[in-house]
Structure formats: C-alpha cells, structure tokens
Design a protein around this motif. Structure first.
Motif, PDB file in Angstrom:
ATOM      1  N   ASP A 256     -39.916 -15.731 -81.241  1.00 29.13           N
ATOM      2  CA  ASP A 256     -38.488 -15.516 -81.018  1.00 29.13           C
ATOM      3  C   ASP A 256     -37.789 -15.001 -82.267  1.00 29.13           C
ATOM      4  O   ASP A 256     -36.918 -14.131 -82.190  1.00 29.13           O
ATOM      5  CB  ASP A 256     -37.834 -16.820 -80.541  1.00 29.13           C
ATOM      6  CG  ASP A 256     -38.377 -17.256 -79.179  1.00 29.13           C
ATOM      7  OD1 ASP A 256     -38.698 -16.352 -78.372  1.00 29.13           O
ATOM      8  OD2 ASP A 256     -38.501 -18.465 -78.944  1.00 29.13           O
ATOM      9  N   ALA A 280     -33.793 -17.444 -79.032  1.00 31.41           N
ATOM     10  CA  ALA A 280     -34.524 -17.709 -77.793  1.00 31.41           C
ATOM     11  C   ALA A 280     -33.654 -17.436 -76.572  1.00 31.41           C
ATOM     12  O   ALA A 280     -34.120 -16.861 -75.564  1.00 31.41           O
ATOM     13  CB  ALA A 280     -35.029 -19.149 -77.791  1.00 31.41           C
ATOM     14  N   GLU A 281     -32.372 -17.862 -76.638  1.00 33.67           N
ATOM     15  CA  GLU A 281     -31.467 -17.601 -75.509  1.00 33.67           C
ATOM     16  C   GLU A 281     -31.200 -16.111 -75.341  1.00 33.67           C
ATOM     17  O   GLU A 281     -31.084 -15.608 -74.216  1.00 33.67           O
ATOM     18  CB  GLU A 281     -30.156 -18.360 -75.734  1.00 33.67           C
ATOM     19  CG  GLU A 281     -30.309 -19.880 -75.626  1.00 33.67           C
ATOM     20  CD  GLU A 281     -28.996 -20.597 -75.927  1.00 33.67           C
ATOM     21  OE1 GLU A 281     -28.046 -19.902 -76.368  1.00 33.67           O
ATOM     22  OE2 GLU A 281     -28.940 -21.829 -75.749  1.00 33.67           O
ATOM     23  N   LYS A 283     -33.257 -13.630 -76.059  1.00 38.24           N
ATOM     24  CA  LYS A 283     -34.425 -13.010 -75.420  1.00 38.24           C
ATOM     25  C   LYS A 283     -34.496 -13.371 -73.936  1.00 38.24           C
ATOM     26  O   LYS A 283     -34.883 -12.562 -73.096  1.00 38.24           O
ATOM     27  CB  LYS A 283     -35.706 -13.468 -76.128  1.00 38.24           C
ATOM     28  CG  LYS A 283     -35.930 -12.758 -77.456  1.00 38.24           C
ATOM     29  CD  LYS A 283     -37.354 -12.961 -77.938  1.00 38.24           C
ATOM     30  CE  LYS A 283     -37.604 -12.125 -79.159  1.00 38.24           C
ATOM     31  NZ  LYS A 283     -39.002 -12.206 -79.607  1.00 38.24           N
ATOM     32  N   LYS A 284     -34.126 -14.616 -73.611  1.00 34.39           N
ATOM     33  CA  LYS A 284     -34.155 -15.033 -72.210  1.00 34.39           C
ATOM     34  C   LYS A 284     -33.106 -14.281 -71.406  1.00 34.39           C
ATOM     35  O   LYS A 284     -33.343 -13.885 -70.254  1.00 34.39           O
ATOM     36  CB  LYS A 284     -33.922 -16.540 -72.139  1.00 34.39           C
ATOM     37  CG  LYS A 284     -34.148 -17.126 -70.753  1.00 34.39           C
ATOM     38  CD  LYS A 284     -34.033 -18.635 -70.806  1.00 34.39           C
ATOM     39  CE  LYS A 284     -34.302 -19.225 -69.434  1.00 34.39           C
ATOM     40  NZ  LYS A 284     -34.186 -20.710 -69.431  1.00 34.39           N
ATOM     41  N   ALA A 285     -31.937 -14.068 -72.026  1.00 34.65           N
ATOM     42  CA  ALA A 285     -30.879 -13.324 -71.335  1.00 34.65           C
ATOM     43  C   ALA A 285     -31.261 -11.866 -71.151  1.00 34.65           C
ATOM     44  O   ALA A 285     -30.826 -11.198 -70.199  1.00 34.65           O
ATOM     45  CB  ALA A 285     -29.568 -13.428 -72.111  1.00 34.65           C
ATOM     46  N   GLN A 288     -36.701 -11.314 -70.708  1.00 39.98           N
ATOM     47  CA  GLN A 288     -38.079 -11.561 -71.110  1.00 39.98           C
ATOM     48  C   GLN A 288     -38.483 -12.948 -70.680  1.00 39.98           C
ATOM     49  O   GLN A 288     -37.742 -13.919 -70.875  1.00 39.98           O
ATOM     50  CB  GLN A 288     -38.240 -11.445 -72.629  1.00 39.98           C
ATOM     51  CG  GLN A 288     -38.593 -10.052 -73.077  1.00 39.98           C
ATOM     52  CD  GLN A 288     -38.934 -10.098 -74.551  1.00 39.98           C
ATOM     53  OE1 GLN A 288     -38.336 -10.834 -75.298  1.00 39.98           O
ATOM     54  NE2 GLN A 288     -39.902  -9.301 -74.942  1.00 39.98           N
ATOM     55  N   SER A 289     -39.606 -13.057 -70.094  1.00 38.08           N
ATOM     56  CA  SER A 289     -40.130 -14.361 -69.710  1.00 38.08           C
ATOM     57  C   SER A 289     -40.757 -15.032 -70.915  1.00 38.08           C
ATOM     58  O   SER A 289     -41.073 -14.397 -71.914  1.00 38.08           O
ATOM     59  CB  SER A 289     -41.170 -14.204 -68.595  1.00 38.08           C
ATOM     60  OG  SER A 289     -42.277 -13.470 -69.070  1.00 38.08           O
ATOM     61  N   ASP A 290     -40.950 -16.318 -70.809  1.00 37.60           N
ATOM     62  CA  ASP A 290     -41.574 -17.051 -71.911  1.00 37.60           C
ATOM     63  C   ASP A 290     -42.992 -16.566 -72.159  1.00 37.60           C
ATOM     64  O   ASP A 290     -43.470 -16.505 -73.281  1.00 37.60           O
ATOM     65  CB  ASP A 290     -41.595 -18.554 -71.588  1.00 37.60           C
ATOM     66  CG  ASP A 290     -40.191 -19.129 -71.564  1.00 37.60           C
ATOM     67  OD1 ASP A 290     -39.300 -18.473 -72.149  1.00 37.60           O
ATOM     68  OD2 ASP A 290     -39.990 -20.202 -70.957  1.00 37.60           O
ATOM     69  N   SER A 293     -42.692 -13.295 -74.151  1.00 37.64           N
ATOM     70  CA  SER A 293     -42.219 -13.450 -75.525  1.00 37.64           C
ATOM     71  C   SER A 293     -43.248 -14.091 -76.431  1.00 37.64           C
ATOM     72  O   SER A 293     -43.242 -13.876 -77.628  1.00 37.64           O
ATOM     73  CB  SER A 293     -40.939 -14.291 -75.543  1.00 37.64           C
ATOM     74  OG  SER A 293     -41.219 -15.603 -75.068  1.00 37.64           O
TER      75      SER A 293
END
Length: 503
Positions: A256, A280-281, A283-285, A288-290, A293
């Motif tokens: 991240d 992390a938030e 990238k999630k927004a 990108q899935s965990d 990433s």
C-alpha cells in the motif's frame, strides 16, 4: 589463387612451429624475459590455431573450390588461366601500390635487445611497479574500495592481503542485504577481474579458460545444493504476515505504501498508522482488490535473486583464484612488510637495480662469462657493503647502522660518508683536519663539528677572529691612567712609557 593461399598457410604454419621451438630452447634467467618469451609463444600458438582453422575451412568446403581451380588449370588453355590470374595480381597492385610484402622469415625471427626493433610483447606495460613482473600482487586500489564499503573493519594493507578472499564472519561482517548493493557488487567484480587478469598475464601458456570453466561448474553445483559459503540460509520470510510480506528478500514489503521494512515490529506499528490506513483506503476506493494490491512482483524478486547469485558467483571465484595464487599472496605480504621498513630512497634504488638487471641480461650462449666467474658473483640489488668474506652484510645490520643514509662533506673534498657513526667519527680524522688547515683554520677545530660546507666554516672562523680582537681591545681598555700633564691613556701604554722614562 586458392592454391597460393593454401601454400602460404602451410609455410606460415611451419615457420610458426620453428619459431616456437627456437624460443622453447632458450633459458632466460630473469622473470621479465621469461614472461616475454611465454607471451610470444602464446601469440604464435594462437596464430597457429587461426591458420589451421582457416586451412581446414578450405579443405572441408562442400563446394570444393580446390578441385575446381585444379580442373580449370589442368583443362583447356593453361596460359589463359595463367594470364587471368596474372591480370588479377596486377589489378590488385595498381589499386594498392604501397601494400607491403609479408616476410615470414623476418616476422618470426627472434629479436635481440639491440636490434632497434620494438618487441612483439611489451611486458613492461603489462605490470605495475608493485607487481614486479608478476612476482607480487598489487591490490592497493582494491584495498581502498574495501575500506569504503559500509560496515567493514579498517584493516591495514598487510592484513587485507590475508583475508581478501574471506566473505563471512569474523573476517567480514556485512549483512546479506548490503551485499546486493552496487558498491559491494563493484568491489567483488573488480577483485575477481584483477585476479583473473593477473593469472592470464603470469601464465600465458596455461589453459586458463578450462580452469575458469571448472570454477563456474563447481559453483553451479554448490549453488544448486545451497552449499556456497555465506549463502546457505534461505531468504528472510515471515509466513505469519501472509501475502503482505512481499519484498526484495531482505525485509518486509508494504504494497500500500510501496515501502520496505527491515524490522517486524516497525512494520506492525506501521500498519496502525494514519498514513498506511489512508493509502489502503485510497487503493480500495480506486477499485483495487486486496488480492491485486498484495500481489507479488515477480520481476523485482527475480532480479534480486539473479544479483544475489552474481555476487555469490564472484565471491566463490575469488576464493578459487586465491587458492591458485596462494604462494604469490604470501610472497606479496612478506614483500610489503619488508618494503615498509625501507625509506623512499631505498625503494627507488631497489626498483632501479631490478630494471638494470633485466636490461643487462644476456641470453644463453651470447656472453663470454664462464660459470666460475658467474658463481663468484652475489645477488646484491641494494648495493650493501661487503663483509670480511666478500659477501654482502645482512640487511638488518645495514639498517641498524643506518648505512642507507649518506652524509657528504665538502671540506673533505666532497667525500660521502655512509651512516651516522662514520660521519661523526670523521671530524677527528686527518682528512677533515687537513681540509680545515687548508682553509686557514688552525685552532679550536672542535668548534667546527657538524660543519661540512666551506663557506660556513670560513664565516665561522672570521667571526671567531673578530670576537678575539674585540675581546683583546676590551680587555686592554678597562683601566685608564693619567700622567702629570693630564693625558689619559690605557694602563699598558702608561706602564711602557714609564719604564722608558718618558713620563
């Protein structure tokens, strides 16, 4: 013209073989001329391989050009083919009128030192002054690179010569991640290249390619078995951290924040930080899935693994090369310790004498010196004084008495005294005292000790004479007398006049 090329190659091979035989019959007594001979032979052997391969290519040509040329000459009008080839020769020389003719007899003839021709192999340019024509190693520049590596002990040059092929504790305490740095990779590469170059320059007739290939094969076997010293442990991994521990193999990777951590506790504290949570938030927004990433980066991990292998390969090669040069390394260390006790003047004299011995070398059979005369001579490169038995005195005695220091004396006719003891003793000897008398100095010679220049001695003598004159005048003018008429005069003059009855 193909038959002429074949004939020329056969003649070249025969003359090369004769040249090699002539040089092998020589027996040079100096390492400089032996290396020059070996490199020249190696050059001839390389040319023999090239010419032989060229000849085989002509014989094994599937188009069989030799048979075609023989058939063209033997059938039809022979003179037509002859004049055709003659015209080709004339056209070539018209196009290249100044093309020199290669003289094979002169090309491979053994050249004497006084021929005025440049040598085929310049051995002087191959080696540095510290290497002494291949007798010693010269790792001074590489030692400087070693001292600039992070985390190494600052060892003197003599100790470094004993441990330069050791890359594991306690000789070298460098972390595994630091070994992948560009500075360390450059260091081991330079060291391996120098040792290989030294072997090639000192052993030109040995099949070194086969030797180096065996080193590579041994390394591949040991690397596959994970038996290379210093590289036996696996990469640092922490399975408890799951897929987030993707990194370069030396620490823990945070995808991240695109950052690597060498300490696990620091990484765990980083996971609860605001910056990490914000990244992390974000990238999630972005969608990108965990899984995406935290996906490993195969290209980066692979490149690191390749660099690790390259560093390990060079370290292993250095160990193998150091074993081959073990005797030279010991000799180098002894030579460095010996030269550290010498002055710059003594080192310069030693280098000059080494070069002079090489220049004055006479090949076997060229001199008239008998074996008895040669046996009576002793190797004395430092020009040490001779003892009562005619042999040079030991070097420790030479250093003890300081005979390497010269003291010239101008008063003694520019005579040079070797050592402080002889210099101090000569001030009371007849030669120095006679030189002082020639300058008009007849008394108080002890005052002229440590004075070796004529102008200094003359100035001191004039000053002493002036001091004596002033002393006499001052002594005479201490007491003043007065006669009946009131005339004042020194006591000595007054007494003289009184004795004469003048007063």
């Amino acid at each position: 013209m193909l038959f002429e090329d074949v004939r020329f190659i056969h003649e070249d091979l025969e003359r090369l073989e004769q040249a090699v035989a002539d040089r092998l019959a020589e027996n040079p007594s100096t390492i400089r001329y032996r290396l020059a001979r070996d490199h020249e032979i190696a050059h001839f052997l390389t040319r023999i391989e090239e010419q032989s391969q060229r000849l085989l290519d002509i014989y094994n040509d599937p188009e069989k050009p030799l048979e075609k040329e023989a058939q063209a000459i033997s059938t039809g009008d022979q003179f037509e083919e002859f004049y055709k080839q003659l015209d080709e020769i004339k056209d070539f020389h018209k196009q290249y009128p100044n093309e020199p003719i290669e003289n094979l007899e002169r090309a491979y003839k053994r050249r004497q030192p006084g021929d005025g021709e440049a040598p085929r192999v310049d051995v002087d340019a191959m080696f540095t002054g510290e290497e002494g024509f291949g007798k010693f190693l010269d790792l001074t520049m590489i030692h400087e690179q070693y001292l600039n590596l992070p985390g190494v002990k600052r060892l003197p040059y003599t100790q470094y010569l004993g441990i330069f092929d050791e890359f594991t504790p306690p000789a070298m305490n460098i972390k595994r991640k630091d070994k992948v740095s560009d500075k360390y990779f450059s260091y081991v590469s330079e060291l391996a290249n120098y040792l290989e170059s030294f072997l090639k320059r000192t052993r030109p007739l040995q099949d070194l390619d086969k030797l180096f290939s065996s080193f590579s094969e041994e390394f591949d076997t040991k690397w596959s078995a994970k038996d290379v010293p210093g590289w036996t442990s696996e990469k640092t991994e922490n399975s408890a951290l799951g897929p987030q521990t993707q990194g370069t193999g030396a620490g823990i990777w945070c995808p991240d924040c695109a950052k690597e951590f060498s300490n696990e506790n620091v990484y765990r504290n980083h996971l609860t930080g605001k910056k990490h949570i914000r990244n992390a938030e974000a990238k999630k927004a972005a969608g990108q899935s965990d899984e995406q990433s935290t996906a490993p980066r195969p290209q980066e991990t692979s490149s690191y693994s390749l660099k690790e292998r390259a560093v390990a390969e060079r370290e292993y090669r250095i160990r193998c090369l150091a074993k081959e040069l073990d005797s030279i390394r010991n000799t180098t260390r002894d030579n460095v310790e010996r030269r550290q006790t010498m002055t710059e003047r003594e080192r310069q004299i030693e280098n000059e004498n080494m070069m002079a011995d090489s220049e004055n070398y006479l090949p076997a059979g060229d001199g008239d010196m008998s074996e008895d005369e040669d046996a009576d001579k002793f190797y004395n490169p430092l020009k040490l004084p001779l003892a009562w038995d005619g042999k040079p005195i030991p070097y420790w005695l030479y250093k003890l008495h300081g005979l390497g220091t010269e003291y010239p004396c101008e008063i003694c006719g520019n005579f040079v005294y070797r050592g402080r003891r002889a210099f101090d003793k000569h001030f009371s000897e007849g030669l120095h005292i006679y030189g002082l008398k020639c300058l008009g100095i007849t008394s108080n010679t002890n005052l002229f000790r440590e004075i070796t220049r004529i102008d200094e001695a003359v100035r001191l003598w004039e000053k002493l004479e002036q001091d004596r004159k002033k002393e006499r005048e001052s002594r005479d003018n201490v007491v003043q007398m007065e006669d009946a008429e009131g005339n004042v005069m020194p006591e000595r003059i007054y007494l003289d006049l009184q004795k004469q009855g003048i007063l």
